[in-house]
Design a protein around this motif. Structure first.
Motif, PDB file in Angstrom:
ATOM      1  N   LEU A   1      -8.109  -0.343  -3.978  1.00  0.00           N
ATOM      2  CA  LEU A   1      -7.417   0.723  -3.571  1.00  0.00           C
ATOM      3  C   LEU A   1      -8.399   2.239  -3.717  1.00  0.00           C
ATOM      4  N   LEU A   2      -8.209   2.545  -4.892  1.00  0.00           N
ATOM      5  CA  LEU A   2      -8.976   4.134  -5.068  1.00  0.00           C
ATOM      6  C   LEU A   2     -10.021   4.038  -3.851  1.00  0.00           C
ATOM      7  N   ALA A   3     -11.011   2.882  -3.979  1.00  0.00           N
ATOM      8  CA  ALA A   3     -12.040   2.755  -4.018  1.00  0.00           C
ATOM      9  C   ALA A   3     -12.334   2.789  -2.207  1.00  0.00           C
ATOM     10  N   ALA A   4     -11.593   3.017  -1.786  1.00  0.00           N
ATOM     11  CA  ALA A   4     -10.826   2.810  -0.016  1.00  0.00           C
ATOM     12  C   ALA A   4     -10.655   3.981   0.275  1.00  0.00           C
ATOM     13  N   ILE A   5      -9.853   4.695  -0.615  1.00  0.00           N
ATOM     14  CA  ILE A   5      -9.570   6.240  -0.364  1.00  0.00           C
ATOM     15  C   ILE A   5     -10.328   7.102  -0.011  1.00  0.00           C
ATOM     16  N   ARG A   6     -11.837   6.941  -2.052  1.00  0.00           N
ATOM     17  CA  ARG A   6     -13.263   7.284  -1.657  1.00  0.00           C
ATOM     18  C   ARG A   6     -13.260   7.834  -0.579  1.00  0.00           C
ATOM     19  N   GLU A   7     -13.835   6.411   0.098  1.00  0.00           N
ATOM     20  CA  GLU A   7     -13.956   6.246   1.505  1.00  0.00           C
ATOM     21  C   GLU A   7     -13.989   6.854   2.236  1.00  0.00           C
ATOM     22  N   ARG A   8     -12.333   7.274   2.588  1.00  0.00           N
ATOM     23  CA  ARG A   8     -12.025   7.896   3.603  1.00  0.00           C
ATOM     24  C   ARG A   8     -12.355   9.203   3.711  1.00  0.00           C
ATOM     25  N   LEU A   9     -11.572   9.818   2.169  1.00  0.00           N
ATOM     26  CA  LEU A   9     -12.737  11.082   2.130  1.00  0.00           C
ATOM     27  C   LEU A   9     -13.506  11.258   2.655  1.00  0.00           C
ATOM     28  N   ALA A  10     -14.059  10.389   2.206  1.00  0.00           N
ATOM     29  CA  ALA A  10     -16.127  10.903   2.036  1.00  0.00           C
ATOM     30  C   ALA A  10     -16.096  10.404   4.061  1.00  0.00           C
ATOM     31  N   ARG A  11     -15.892  10.882   4.530  1.00  0.00           N
ATOM     32  CA  ARG A  11     -15.418   9.649   6.041  1.00  0.00           C
ATOM     33  C   ARG A  11     -14.793  10.981   6.861  1.00  0.00           C
ATOM     34  N   GLY A  12     -14.006  11.350   5.732  1.00  0.00           N
ATOM     35  CA  GLY A  12     -12.730  13.135   6.614  1.00  0.00           C
ATOM     36  C   GLY A  12     -11.837  12.233   7.680  1.00  0.00           C
ATOM     37  N   GLU A  13     -11.443  10.999   6.973  1.00  0.00           N
ATOM     38  CA  GLU A  13     -10.246  10.499   7.739  1.00  0.00           C
ATOM     39  C   GLU A  13      -8.918  10.562   6.546  1.00  0.00           C
ATOM     40  N   GLN A  14      -8.345  10.095   7.231  1.00  0.00           N
ATOM     41  CA  GLN A  14      -6.622  10.672   6.330  1.00  0.00           C
ATOM     42  C   GLN A  14      -5.907   8.751   5.559  1.00  0.00           C
ATOM     43  N   SER A  15      -5.624   9.141   4.670  1.00  0.00           N
ATOM     44  CA  SER A  15      -4.880   7.507   3.690  1.00  0.00           C
ATOM     45  C   SER A  15      -3.616   7.626   3.521  1.00  0.00           C
ATOM     46  N   LEU A  16      -3.156   7.118   3.680  1.00  0.00           N
ATOM     47  CA  LEU A  16      -1.215   6.792   3.239  1.00  0.00           C
ATOM     48  C   LEU A  16      -1.591   5.796   2.427  1.00  0.00           C
ATOM     49  N   VAL A  17      -0.680   6.240   1.312  1.00  0.00           N
ATOM     50  CA  VAL A  17      -0.456   5.115   0.212  1.00  0.00           C
ATOM     51  C   VAL A  17       1.168   5.374   0.351  1.00  0.00           C
ATOM     52  N   PHE A  18       1.570   3.822   0.784  1.00  0.00           N
ATOM     53  CA  PHE A  18       2.881   3.906   0.847  1.00  0.00           C
ATOM     54  C   PHE A  18       3.998   3.357   0.151  1.00  0.00           C
ATOM     55  N   LEU A  19       5.139   3.639  -0.802  1.00  0.00           N
ATOM     56  CA  LEU A  19       6.151   3.094  -1.832  1.00  0.00           C
ATOM     57  C   LEU A  19       7.274   3.669  -1.549  1.00  0.00           C
ATOM     58  N   ASN A  20       8.314   3.055  -1.611  1.00  0.00           N
ATOM     59  CA  ASN A  20       9.124   3.011  -0.736  1.00  0.00           C
ATOM     60  C   ASN A  20      10.443   3.305  -2.204  1.00  0.00           C
ATOM     61  N   ARG A  21       9.803   4.370  -3.026  1.00  0.00           N
ATOM     62  CA  ARG A  21      10.688   5.195  -4.033  1.00  0.00           C
ATOM     63  C   ARG A  21      10.301   6.394  -3.912  1.00  0.00           C
TER      64      ARG A  21
ATOM     65  N   LEU B   1      -5.558   8.926  10.654  1.00  0.00           N
ATOM     66  CA  LEU B   1      -4.517   8.120   9.848  1.00  0.00           C
ATOM     67  C   LEU B   1      -5.688   6.426  10.021  1.00  0.00           C
ATOM     68  N   THR B   2      -6.128   6.349   9.085  1.00  0.00           N
ATOM     69  CA  THR B   2      -7.176   4.842   8.586  1.00  0.00           C
ATOM     70  C   THR B   2      -7.136   3.764   7.542  1.00  0.00           C
ATOM     71  N   LEU B   3      -5.972   4.486   6.621  1.00  0.00           N
ATOM     72  CA  LEU B   3      -5.708   3.274   5.333  1.00  0.00           C
ATOM     73  C   LEU B   3      -4.498   3.626   5.563  1.00  0.00           C
ATOM     74  N   VAL B   4      -4.151   2.374   4.710  1.00  0.00           N
ATOM     75  CA  VAL B   4      -2.791   2.008   4.393  1.00  0.00           C
ATOM     76  C   VAL B   4      -2.369   1.468   3.185  1.00  0.00           C
ATOM     77  N   GLY B   5      -2.227   1.934   2.331  1.00  0.00           N
ATOM     78  CA  GLY B   5      -2.354   1.112   0.879  1.00  0.00           C
ATOM     79  C   GLY B   5      -0.687   1.333   0.679  1.00  0.00           C
ATOM     80  N   VAL B   6       0.014  -0.377   0.645  1.00  0.00           N
ATOM     81  CA  VAL B   6       0.943  -0.567   0.415  1.00  0.00           C
ATOM     82  C   VAL B   6       1.658  -1.017  -1.340  1.00  0.00           C
ATOM     83  N   LEU B   7       2.351  -0.118  -2.413  1.00  0.00           N
ATOM     84  CA  LEU B   7       2.415  -0.478  -3.442  1.00  0.00           C
ATOM     85  C   LEU B   7       3.995  -1.301  -3.480  1.00  0.00           C
ATOM     86  N   GLY B   8       3.792  -2.082  -4.731  1.00  0.00           N
ATOM     87  CA  GLY B   8       5.769  -2.528  -4.871  1.00  0.00           C
ATOM     88  C   GLY B   8       6.124  -2.614  -3.938  1.00  0.00           C
ATOM     89  N   ALA B   9       5.242  -4.236  -3.250  1.00  0.00           N
ATOM     90  CA  ALA B   9       6.652  -4.570  -2.091  1.00  0.00           C
ATOM     91  C   ALA B   9       7.118  -6.329  -2.818  1.00  0.00           C
TER      92      ALA B   9
END
Length: 660
Positions: free
Chosen positions: A337-357, A481-489
């Motif tokens: 997930l960290l690698a995917a976020i780095r990739e979006r940062l390099a491309r100037g795209e947005q990421s969402l890390v979702f944690l419902n807490r 926004l091109t990446l959504v990462g889900v934690l704690g589902a």
């Protein structure tokens, strides 16, 4: 002498009689000042009778009948009577809670003119897709009552379908009512509606409006001056003289169910109101409630589907599962997930890390003696909010300062356990110091202005990584926004609540739908220890119909709704023994034996057994027949009212409960 039967905002299942020499049946629906106790109240005249069941000498004289506004119409009372009967709520409470606060005040309210809202530049309607045109061809706004379930994947253009239906409704000289689950969804939808219909009166009704603004908007709807009303659940009771269409967006959302006072479902009341007026009602969702889906499969609702995204360049995001059994997690985040976020940062795209807490960590604890930060008033832990240095209960609002040492043993090495959005935000900022990280939850966004400013920053590209809760899961369109990462589902997979899998699937489908809504392709990464779970397989395939079919089969075998009908009697008292004793007495009332089609289960403590210093118990009533349950409930409620209970015990009945 004529007798006024008056509805008052009181938790009593009866109307109040007053005498009024100059009253007539034409006064039904007007507000009236009446003496009550040592003071005075404003009520609504529900009936003008020739006599009362009370002795004449016991009846007080009514005060002034307030005719500054038109009388509430008969269909309004019909709707309130339905809600009162079905949800076992006092008619007075139903009628009065539908009125703005200013109209319930004894002292006259000086009503100011609202500031004129400058309409946004008119927006042209986009070209319809073939699927949208096909759906619109099946929904006619002038063909009488019908319930349409619009199942559309995220980004499929459901809102455009709504706007076209509203356009038809306005062309027919009627009003449209559009309900949304969350206040936060109202501003962006309101601006879009105003831009499309700049000449139509558009008002919003929700709890965050200032009292004067809500009253102005309610009066505009009541007078027919507003042709479009946007609102949350309470708006379903707004009197609309020319109502021609009701739309319920995100109809599956639990926010449509009121959880205090009269516990009603705005979605279900909307269906009744549409039938009452002989007009269509459209229920829209990417993940419909299983009750709605079962009604569509059974032919009670008309099903319409949008299976692809409206933007031809946008496709549904790829959903991939990250097996956390095979990777090391740092602060709950995997390296892929960290690698995917780095990739979006390099491309100037947005990421969402979702944690419902929200918060920094779910609990603060001492490893030496086992002390944990528990709420003094609830059966819950205090959540650590490190930025404010506070421990806060998310149930009752109690809060305290973070202790310097363990209150039990004095150990200064106390630690936060688990993680919330604040902790993930801090850690991600350490990993990506060059990134602009924005946390979006109820701690960072507490008002409409803050929410609008936050959305403006996201749309303006001022954020690279979003860390958020379910506030970001619904109805938002972020092109970059091109990446959504889900934690704690995983926690919801095995929850005691049998509705948890349905809610988890809906939540993940909604948050996944934020990715790749424009030309840029989207990806969703879900961290899980159970990658082979059927729920995740259905999610990866974007297969809501298959998931719903499997879940409905399980519910039919278990005898759960929608194949059974339920009501919950709840009691709260300073001592759990008193609450359980009251419920046990209610379970043994003679009226229970007279209704063999209704089963009552044993009284038990609620899942959150203590809230705000009160112990809470519950008793479930269930029947395979809705009419049988509805025949039982008023008689049972009347018998319960006769139980002699401790003075501090409070109880209520909830029909079609969602929480257990």
């Amino acid at each position: 002498m004529p007798v006024l039967r008056v509805a008052l905002d009181l938790p009593l299942h009866r109307l109040f009689d007053y005498v009024a020499a100059d009253a007539s049946t034409a006064d039904v629906g007007y507000r009236v000042r009446v003496p009550f106790g040592r003071g005075e109240r404003v009520g609504v005249i529900v009936e003008v009778a020739v006599a009362s069941e009370w002795p004449p000498e016991q009846l007080k004289a009514a005060g002034e009948i307030l005719r500054d506004l038109p009388a509430l119409p008969a269909d309004f009372f019909g709707l309130c009577e339905f809600a009162s009967t079905y949800y076992q709520a006092p008619l007075g409470e139903v009628v009065m809670q539908a009125l703005p606060a200013g109209l319930k005040r004894v002292a006259p309210v000086l009503r100011r003119q609202g500031r004129a809202v400058r309409p946004p530049p008119p927006a042209a309607a986009p070209e319809l897709t073939a699927a949208q045109a096909a759906v619109l061809a099946t929904i006619a706004v002038q063909d009488g009552f019908a319930t349409h379930l619009l199942h559309g994947v995220t980004g499929s253009g459901k809102t455009e379908v709504y706007l076209r239906l509203v356009e038809r409704t306005l062309a027919a000289g009627r009003q449209a009512l559009l309900l949304v689950p969350e206040i936060n969804l109202t501003p962006q939808l309101e601006s879009r509606v105003r831009a499309r219909f700049p000449e139509a009166g558009v008002v919003s009704l929700h709890s965050e409006l200032a009292e004067a603004a809500r009253e102005r908007n309610w009066l505009a709807a009541f007078a027919g001056e507003a042709s479009i009303v946007l609102g949350t659940r309470l708006a379903i009771f707004a009197p609309l003289p020319r109502l021609g269409l009701i739309i319920v967006d995100e109809e599956h959302d639990t926010s449509f169910k009121q959880q205090d006072g009269m516990r009603y479902s705005a979605r279900d009341v909307a269906v009744f109101r549409a039938r009452q007026h002989g007009i269509p009602v459209v229920l829209g969702s990417a993940t419909p409630a299983l009750e709605s889906w079962a009604n569509a499969q059974g032919g009670r609702y008309r099903l319409a589907c949008l299976r692809e995204r409206a933007n031809p360049a946008a496709v549904l995001p790829a959903v991939n599962l990250l097996d956390t059994r095979k990777t090391v997690l740092r602060e709950g985040v995997s390296e892929p997930l960290l690698a995917a976020i780095r990739e979006r940062l390099a491309r100037g795209e947005q990421s969402l890390v979702f944690l419902n807490r929200r918060g920094y960590a779910p609990v603060l604890a001492c490893p030496a003696c086992g002390w944990v930060s528990r709420c003094q008033r609830c059966a819950a832990n205090l959540v650590l909010h490190l930025a404010e240095r506070r421990l806060r209960c998310h149930h009752c609002g109690f809060e305290n300062r973070v202790p310097q040492a363990c209150p039990t043993c004095g150990n200064q090495d106390i630690h936060p356990f688990g993680r919330g959005t604040q902790r993930v935000e801090v850690w991600l900022q350490e990993q990506f110091p060059e990134a602009r990280i924005l946390r979006v939850d109820r701690d960072s966004v507490k008002s409409r202005k803050q929410w609008e400013a936050m959305l403006e920053r996201i749309h303006g590209g001022e954020a690279d990584i979003l860390v958020g809760t379910q506030m970001l899961a619904k109805g938002h369109d972020f092109p970059k926004l091109t990446l959504v990462g889900v934690l704690g589902a995983d926690a919801a997979l095995f929850a005691a609540d049998w509705r948890a899998p349905e809610r988890l699937f809906a939540q993940l489908m909604q948050v996944a739908g934020r990715a790749g809504r424009a030309e840029l392709k989207g990806e969703v990464l879900i961290q899980t220890e159970y990658p082979d779970h059927p729920l995740y397989a259905a999610l990866a395939a974007h297969d809501y119909p298959g998931f719903a079919a499997a879940l409905l089969k399980e519910r039919e075998q278990a005898g759960f709704p929608p194949y059974a009908f339920q009501a919950m009697l709840r009691a709260e008292a300073p001592e759990m023994a008193d609450a359980i004793a009251f419920l046990t007495t209610a379970c043994a009332l003679p009226v229970v034996q007279e209704h063999p089609n209704v089963v009552l289960y044993d009284p038990v403590p609620m899942k959150l057994s203590r809230l705000a210093s009160l112990e809470r118990g519950q008793l479930l009533a269930e029947s395979p027949s809705r009419p049988a349950l509805q025949a039982f409930l008023p008689r049972w409620r009347e018998a319960i009212e006769g139980i002699k209970a401790p003075s501090k015990l409070r109880w209520h009945l909830e029909v079609d409960p969602l929480e257990f």
